[in-house]
Design a protein around this motif. Sequence first.
Motif, PDB file in Angstrom:
ATOM      1  N   ILE A  13       0.838  -1.205   0.000  1.00 47.56           N
ATOM      2  CA  ILE A  13       0.000   0.000   0.000  1.00 47.56           C
ATOM      3  C   ILE A  13       0.868   1.248   0.000  1.00 47.56           C
ATOM      4  CG2 ILE A  13      -1.609   1.338   1.413  1.00 47.56           C
ATOM      5  CD1 ILE A  13      -2.862  -1.295   2.294  1.00 47.56           C
ATOM      6  N   PHE A  14       1.925   1.247   0.825  1.00 43.31           N
ATOM      7  CA  PHE A  14       2.803   2.414   0.886  1.00 43.31           C
ATOM      8  C   PHE A  14       3.494   2.651  -0.453  1.00 43.31           C
ATOM      9  CE2 PHE A  14       7.188   3.923   1.430  1.00 43.31           C
ATOM     10  CZ  PHE A  14       6.920   5.210   1.844  1.00 43.31           C
ATOM     11  N   GLU A  15       3.973   1.596  -1.084  1.00 40.96           N
ATOM     12  CA  GLU A  15       4.651   1.771  -2.365  1.00 40.96           C
ATOM     13  C   GLU A  15       3.707   2.333  -3.423  1.00 40.96           C
ATOM     14  OE1 GLU A  15       6.560  -1.867  -3.450  1.00 40.96           O
ATOM     15  OE2 GLU A  15       8.061  -1.727  -1.845  1.00 40.96           O
ATOM     16  N   GLN A  16       2.441   1.915  -3.400  1.00 39.55           N
ATOM     17  CA  GLN A  16       1.467   2.466  -4.344  1.00 39.55           C
ATOM     18  C   GLN A  16       1.203   3.939  -4.045  1.00 39.55           C
ATOM     19  OE1 GLN A  16       0.029   0.975  -7.136  1.00 39.55           O
ATOM     20  NE2 GLN A  16      -0.538   3.138  -7.450  1.00 39.55           N
ATOM     21  N   LEU A  17       1.121   4.287  -2.754  1.00 44.28           N
ATOM     22  CA  LEU A  17       0.952   5.690  -2.379  1.00 44.28           C
ATOM     23  C   LEU A  17       2.131   6.526  -2.855  1.00 44.28           C
ATOM     24  CD1 LEU A  17      -0.418   5.400   1.281  1.00 44.28           C
ATOM     25  CD2 LEU A  17      -1.665   6.209  -0.723  1.00 44.28           C
ATOM     26  N   LEU A  18       3.335   5.981  -2.730  1.00 44.52           N
ATOM     27  CA  LEU A  18       4.523   6.711  -3.151  1.00 44.52           C
ATOM     28  C   LEU A  18       4.495   6.981  -4.659  1.00 44.52           C
ATOM     29  CD1 LEU A  18       6.875   7.724  -1.435  1.00 44.52           C
ATOM     30  CD2 LEU A  18       8.179   5.725  -2.129  1.00 44.52           C
ATOM     31  N   LEU A  19       4.078   5.998  -5.424  1.00 45.67           N
ATOM     32  CA  LEU A  19       3.950   6.188  -6.870  1.00 45.67           C
ATOM     33  C   LEU A  19       2.879   7.232  -7.188  1.00 45.67           C
ATOM     34  CD1 LEU A  19       4.182   2.464  -8.060  1.00 45.67           C
ATOM     35  CD2 LEU A  19       5.982   4.207  -8.141  1.00 45.67           C
ATOM     36  N   ASP A  20       1.780   7.214  -6.453  1.00 48.33           N
ATOM     37  CA  ASP A  20       0.722   8.194  -6.671  1.00 48.33           C
ATOM     38  C   ASP A  20       1.192   9.603  -6.329  1.00 48.33           C
ATOM     39  OD1 ASP A  20      -0.916   6.149  -7.457  1.00 48.33           O
ATOM     40  OD2 ASP A  20      -2.008   6.004  -5.563  1.00 48.33           O
ATOM     41  N   TRP A  21       1.941   9.743  -5.237  1.00 48.88           N
ATOM     42  CA  TRP A  21       2.453  11.064  -4.870  1.00 48.88           C
ATOM     43  C   TRP A  21       3.384  11.611  -5.953  1.00 48.88           C
ATOM     44  CZ3 TRP A  21       3.321   8.565   0.454  1.00 48.88           C
ATOM     45  CH2 TRP A  21       2.204   8.789   1.268  1.00 48.88           C
ATOM     46  N   ARG A  22       4.232  10.753  -6.493  1.00 52.57           N
ATOM     47  CA  ARG A  22       5.111  11.200  -7.573  1.00 52.57           C
ATOM     48  C   ARG A  22       4.289  11.633  -8.793  1.00 52.57           C
ATOM     49  NH1 ARG A  22       7.996   6.811  -8.570  1.00 52.57           N
ATOM     50  NH2 ARG A  22       9.982   7.405  -7.633  1.00 52.57           N
ATOM     51  N   ALA A  23       3.290  10.837  -9.157  1.00 45.60           N
ATOM     52  CA  ALA A  23       2.476  11.154 -10.337  1.00 45.60           C
ATOM     53  C   ALA A  23       1.698  12.452 -10.155  1.00 45.60           C
ATOM     54  CB  ALA A  23       1.525  10.001 -10.633  1.00 45.60           C
ATOM     55  N   SER A  24       1.317  12.759  -8.920  1.00 44.01           N
ATOM     56  CA  SER A  24       0.531  13.962  -8.668  1.00 44.01           C
ATOM     57  C   SER A  24       1.391  15.204  -8.477  1.00 44.01           C
ATOM     58  CB  SER A  24      -0.352  13.759  -7.432  1.00 44.01           C
ATOM     59  OG  SER A  24       0.445  13.589  -6.271  1.00 44.01           O
ATOM     60  N   GLY A  25       2.718  15.054  -8.443  1.00 41.31           N
ATOM     61  CA  GLY A  25       3.596  16.208  -8.299  1.00 41.31           C
ATOM     62  C   GLY A  25       3.936  16.579  -6.876  1.00 41.31           C
ATOM     63  N   THR A  26       3.613  15.729  -5.924  1.00 39.95           N
ATOM     64  CA  THR A  26       3.953  15.992  -4.522  1.00 39.95           C
ATOM     65  C   THR A  26       5.455  15.808  -4.297  1.00 39.95           C
ATOM     66  OG1 THR A  26       1.782  15.180  -3.838  1.00 39.95           O
ATOM     67  CG2 THR A  26       3.464  15.343  -2.132  1.00 39.95           C
ATOM     68  N   THR A  27       6.066  16.753  -3.618  1.00 39.49           N
ATOM     69  CA  THR A  27       7.471  16.607  -3.218  1.00 39.49           C
ATOM     70  C   THR A  27       7.530  15.765  -1.951  1.00 39.49           C
ATOM     71  OG1 THR A  27       7.998  18.781  -4.135  1.00 39.49           O
ATOM     72  CG2 THR A  27       9.570  17.834  -2.585  1.00 39.49           C
TER      73      THR A  27
END
Length: 319
Positions: free
Chosen positions: A181-195
């Motif tokens: 779950i965390f790894e998927q969240l990390l990928l989503d944060w990158r895709a959304s432009g979150t630093t």
Amino acid sequence: MSAIEPITLASQGPGVEFDAVGLTLGRTTILDQVSFKVRPGSVHALVGPNGGGKSSLIKTLLGQMPHHGRLNLHWAGAPGCIGYVPQALEFDRGLPMTVDDFMAAMCQRRPAFLGLSRHYAASIGQALERVGMQDKRKRRMGALSGGERQRVLLAQGLIPAPQLLVLDEPMSALDEAGIRIFEQLLLDWRASGTTVLWIEHDLEAVKRLADHVTGLNRRILFDAPPEQAPAPGGAAATVFHPPAQRCGDREPRLMNYEEFRLMIQGLASSGYLPEALAYGFVVNALLAGLLIGPVLGGWARWWWSSALRSSPRRWATRP
């Protein structure tokens, strides 16, 4: 919201610049001339040994520790939201606080005992669903496992959607399902432009998921893309297991006023003691050492002399 639905974000996260950042508490140097940059919208990993200053560095970023040097956030527009996920949650496990109560206390201004506000109820439900905790909202926080509490901490970091997210070893207590779950969240944060500034010990995960990695052990050891970082078991052995410093390698000296002031500020900013109480704690400890020593010494001398006067034969030395 499904577990794989991407996070939507209106603007890109900021760039972060550490310029000769230093931190000294008492006579201990925590950070020494730390300088590196975090690109906007990237996942930047921070690795290093325990006690190397990683958590202290992010506390300077969050304004919780005194420091020297410059620390800049370069926002593309108006300053946005900064999220923080701590390494662990310290609380009394006997408290009758449910997951909903905790999320309400962290995410809304309304008192938690009044329940979830309508404004945040949907967002809290979606965040808990993303981390797989939707079905445990009514369970007490003290009854959750370490990995489940870590998932709840990740959920509170999603509300409101942050432009800059600081993660302090979020994978340390997660099980296999939680790591996915965390790894998927990390990928989503990158895709959304979150630093994302991410403290982690798992170099394999860092090489798979991070855009850039910085090694820190009080000072910068390396700053490179993940494929150029030291391999586990090779050069990384000196990064994560540095030679211990012997106590005799440094001459003892008295603490000056500036070092004393920084130590007090560190105690106060850590959240354990308010500044006035920190000053009082240290000053009272010093006064206690100055006053109790003579009192105990005088009491011991009085007791010995009284014992000799009351029973001189008992304490006489045998021939």
